[in-house]
Scaffold this motif. Sequence first.
Motif, PDB file in Angstrom:
ATOM      1  N   LEU A  39      45.082  71.160  85.690  1.00  0.00           N
ATOM      2  CA  LEU A  39      46.311  70.396  85.893  1.00  0.00           C
ATOM      3  C   LEU A  39      47.566  71.230  85.628  1.00  0.00           C
ATOM      4  CD1 LEU A  39      45.135  67.152  84.087  1.00  0.00           C
ATOM      5  CD2 LEU A  39      45.204  67.573  86.550  1.00  0.00           C
ATOM      6  N   GLY A  40      47.401  72.331  84.930  1.00  0.00           N
ATOM      7  CA  GLY A  40      48.530  73.202  84.628  1.00  0.00           C
ATOM      8  C   GLY A  40      48.033  74.589  84.288  1.00  0.00           C
ATOM      9  N   ALA A  41      48.912  75.585  84.392  1.00  0.00           N
ATOM     10  CA  ALA A  41      48.510  76.965  84.118  1.00  0.00           C
ATOM     11  C   ALA A  41      49.625  77.715  83.402  1.00  0.00           C
ATOM     12  CB  ALA A  41      48.158  77.692  85.411  1.00  0.00           C
ATOM     13  N   VAL A  42      49.216  78.678  82.580  1.00  0.00           N
ATOM     14  CA  VAL A  42      50.152  79.550  81.880  1.00  0.00           C
ATOM     15  C   VAL A  42      49.643  80.976  82.020  1.00  0.00           C
ATOM     16  CG1 VAL A  42      51.158  80.158  79.649  1.00  0.00           C
ATOM     17  CG2 VAL A  42      50.750  77.771  80.200  1.00  0.00           C
ATOM     18  N   VAL A  43      50.561  81.886  82.290  1.00  0.00           N
ATOM     19  CA  VAL A  43      50.249  83.314  82.358  1.00  0.00           C
ATOM     20  C   VAL A  43      51.061  83.992  81.268  1.00  0.00           C
ATOM     21  CG1 VAL A  43      50.409  85.391  83.765  1.00  0.00           C
ATOM     22  CG2 VAL A  43      49.797  83.236  84.835  1.00  0.00           C
ATOM     23  N   ALA A  44      50.372  84.774  80.419  1.00  0.00           N
ATOM     24  CA  ALA A  44      51.053  85.416  79.295  1.00  0.00           C
ATOM     25  C   ALA A  44      50.602  86.857  79.134  1.00  0.00           C
ATOM     26  CB  ALA A  44      50.777  84.647  78.011  1.00  0.00           C
ATOM     27  N   LEU A  84      49.613  74.974  73.563  1.00  0.00           N
ATOM     28  CA  LEU A  84      48.840  75.996  72.867  1.00  0.00           C
ATOM     29  C   LEU A  84      49.658  77.281  72.731  1.00  0.00           C
ATOM     30  CD1 LEU A  84      46.011  76.918  71.759  1.00  0.00           C
ATOM     31  CD2 LEU A  84      45.593  77.754  74.071  1.00  0.00           C
ATOM     32  N   PHE A  85      50.253  77.736  73.836  1.00  0.00           N
ATOM     33  CA  PHE A  85      51.009  78.981  73.795  1.00  0.00           C
ATOM     34  C   PHE A  85      52.322  78.817  73.031  1.00  0.00           C
ATOM     35  CE2 PHE A  85      47.974  80.375  76.877  1.00  0.00           C
ATOM     36  CZ  PHE A  85      47.878  81.737  76.632  1.00  0.00           C
ATOM     37  N   LYS A  86      52.912  77.654  73.061  1.00  0.00           N
ATOM     38  CA  LYS A  86      54.129  77.419  72.285  1.00  0.00           C
ATOM     39  C   LYS A  86      53.843  77.606  70.799  1.00  0.00           C
ATOM     40  CE  LYS A  86      57.492  73.866  71.140  1.00  0.00           C
ATOM     41  NZ  LYS A  86      57.853  72.448  71.283  1.00  0.00           N
ATOM     42  N   GLU A  87      52.714  77.081  70.361  1.00  0.00           N
ATOM     43  CA  GLU A  87      52.319  77.209  68.958  1.00  0.00           C
ATOM     44  C   GLU A  87      52.031  78.669  68.599  1.00  0.00           C
ATOM     45  OE1 GLU A  87      48.343  76.148  66.451  1.00  0.00           O
ATOM     46  OE2 GLU A  87      49.133  74.562  67.744  1.00  0.00           O
ATOM     47  N   PHE A  88      51.317  79.383  69.475  1.00  0.00           N
ATOM     48  CA  PHE A  88      50.922  80.751  69.162  1.00  0.00           C
ATOM     49  C   PHE A  88      52.060  81.755  69.351  1.00  0.00           C
ATOM     50  CE2 PHE A  88      46.744  79.038  68.906  1.00  0.00           C
ATOM     51  CZ  PHE A  88      46.092  79.889  68.023  1.00  0.00           C
ATOM     52  N   VAL A  89      53.023  81.477  70.189  1.00  0.00           N
ATOM     53  CA  VAL A  89      54.176  82.375  70.335  1.00  0.00           C
ATOM     54  C   VAL A  89      54.975  82.404  69.034  1.00  0.00           C
ATOM     55  CG1 VAL A  89      56.418  82.589  71.493  1.00  0.00           C
ATOM     56  CG2 VAL A  89      54.354  82.295  72.834  1.00  0.00           C
ATOM     57  N   LYS A  90      55.028  81.264  68.343  1.00  0.00           N
ATOM     58  CA  LYS A  90      55.724  81.222  67.054  1.00  0.00           C
ATOM     59  C   LYS A  90      55.000  82.086  66.022  1.00  0.00           C
ATOM     60  CE  LYS A  90      57.328  76.476  67.617  1.00  0.00           C
ATOM     61  NZ  LYS A  90      57.136  75.104  67.150  1.00  0.00           N
ATOM     62  N   THR A  91      53.668  82.021  66.034  1.00  0.00           N
ATOM     63  CA  THR A  91      52.872  82.743  65.054  1.00  0.00           C
ATOM     64  C   THR A  91      52.771  84.233  65.373  1.00  0.00           C
ATOM     65  OG1 THR A  91      51.542  80.732  64.856  1.00  0.00           O
ATOM     66  CG2 THR A  91      50.666  82.710  63.849  1.00  0.00           C
ATOM     67  N   LEU A 121      52.901  88.011  71.568  1.00  0.00           N
ATOM     68  CA  LEU A 121      52.447  87.205  72.704  1.00  0.00           C
ATOM     69  C   LEU A 121      53.671  86.731  73.482  1.00  0.00           C
ATOM     70  CD1 LEU A 121      49.974  85.864  74.080  1.00  0.00           C
ATOM     71  CD2 LEU A 121      50.383  83.895  72.636  1.00  0.00           C
ATOM     72  N   GLU A 122      53.712  87.047  74.767  1.00  0.00           N
ATOM     73  CA  GLU A 122      54.881  86.712  75.589  1.00  0.00           C
ATOM     74  C   GLU A 122      54.448  85.937  76.830  1.00  0.00           C
ATOM     75  OE1 GLU A 122      58.082  88.986  78.465  1.00  0.00           O
ATOM     76  OE2 GLU A 122      56.955  90.147  76.997  1.00  0.00           O
ATOM     77  N   VAL A 123      54.941  84.715  76.967  1.00  0.00           N
ATOM     78  CA  VAL A 123      54.632  83.897  78.141  1.00  0.00           C
ATOM     79  C   VAL A 123      55.460  84.411  79.310  1.00  0.00           C
ATOM     80  CG1 VAL A 123      54.747  81.581  79.118  1.00  0.00           C
ATOM     81  CG2 VAL A 123      54.048  81.889  76.748  1.00  0.00           C
ATOM     82  N   LYS A 124      54.789  84.647  80.447  1.00  0.00           N
ATOM     83  CA  LYS A 124      55.481  85.147  81.638  1.00  0.00           C
ATOM     84  C   LYS A 124      55.892  84.015  82.573  1.00  0.00           C
ATOM     85  CE  LYS A 124      53.732  89.785  82.215  1.00  0.00           C
ATOM     86  NZ  LYS A 124      53.141  90.695  83.184  1.00  0.00           N
ATOM     87  N   ALA A 125      54.963  83.077  82.811  1.00  0.00           N
ATOM     88  CA  ALA A 125      55.251  81.995  83.753  1.00  0.00           C
ATOM     89  C   ALA A 125      54.315  80.824  83.505  1.00  0.00           C
ATOM     90  CB  ALA A 125      55.092  82.488  85.186  1.00  0.00           C
ATOM     91  N   ASP A 130      59.707  79.316  84.987  1.00  0.00           N
ATOM     92  CA  ASP A 130      59.972  80.491  84.179  1.00  0.00           C
ATOM     93  C   ASP A 130      59.502  80.232  82.747  1.00  0.00           C
ATOM     94  OD1 ASP A 130      62.785  82.296  82.962  1.00  0.00           O
ATOM     95  OD2 ASP A 130      61.039  83.108  84.008  1.00  0.00           O
ATOM     96  N   ALA A 131      59.357  81.281  81.970  1.00  0.00           N
ATOM     97  CA  ALA A 131      58.918  81.163  80.579  1.00  0.00           C
ATOM     98  C   ALA A 131      59.899  80.348  79.739  1.00  0.00           C
ATOM     99  CB  ALA A 131      58.732  82.542  79.976  1.00  0.00           C
TER     100      ALA A 131
END
Length: 173
Positions: free
Chosen positions: A23-28, A95-102, A106-110, A119-120
Motif C-alpha cells: 500500500l506504500g513504499a519508502v526508499v532510504a 517505521l523510518f520516521k522512528e529510526f531516522v530519529k535514532t 539513515l536517510e529517507v530518499k523518497a 519527497d523525503a
Amino acid sequence: MTLTLAEKKVIVDEVAKAASKALGAVVADYRGLTVNQMTQLRAAARKNKVYIRIVRNTLTKRAFADTPYSCLNEKLTGPVIIALSMDSPGDAAKLFKEFVKTFETLEVKALSISGQSYDASQLNAIASLPTRDEALAKLMYVMKAPVEKLVRTIAEPNSKLVRLMSQVKDTKQ
C-alpha cells in the motif's frame, strides 16, 4: 557476490509480488548503519508487517516496472533499502520516521503511495496517516454524532419536565 540469472529472476519476482500487494513504499539510503542497527530495523519491520529488503537497483527497477512504485525508479541510486507497507499506507513511513530519529545516518530518499511519489520532506505527513482501523473509528464517530444530538434534542423536553416536577416537589416540601 555474483548472482546467477535464475537467482536474479527469483529476487525480481519476490519483490514484484510484494510490491503488487503493498500500500506504500519508502526508499532510504542505509550507508553508515551497523549490522546491529540493521538487525533492529529488520526486527521492527517484521513486527509492523513491513516488507524490507536490500536489492540491487537494477533488479528493483525491474520489479517495480509493472507496479505503482515505478515512480521511485529515479530515486534508486546508490545503496538503498526498500520498505513496503503491507497493512497500512503509512506503516513503512512510521517505521523510518522512528529510526531516522535514532540513527542519524539513515536517510529517507523518497516515499510513494498509490503511484504518487513524494519527497523525503513529506515523511512526517505520510507517517501520520491513520491506519484502516483508526480511519474507520473516526468515520463512525462522525456518523454517530448527529444521531446522538438528535436523541438528546428529542429527550430534552422530557428531561425539562422531570426537572420542573422535581423543583415543584422541593418547593412544596
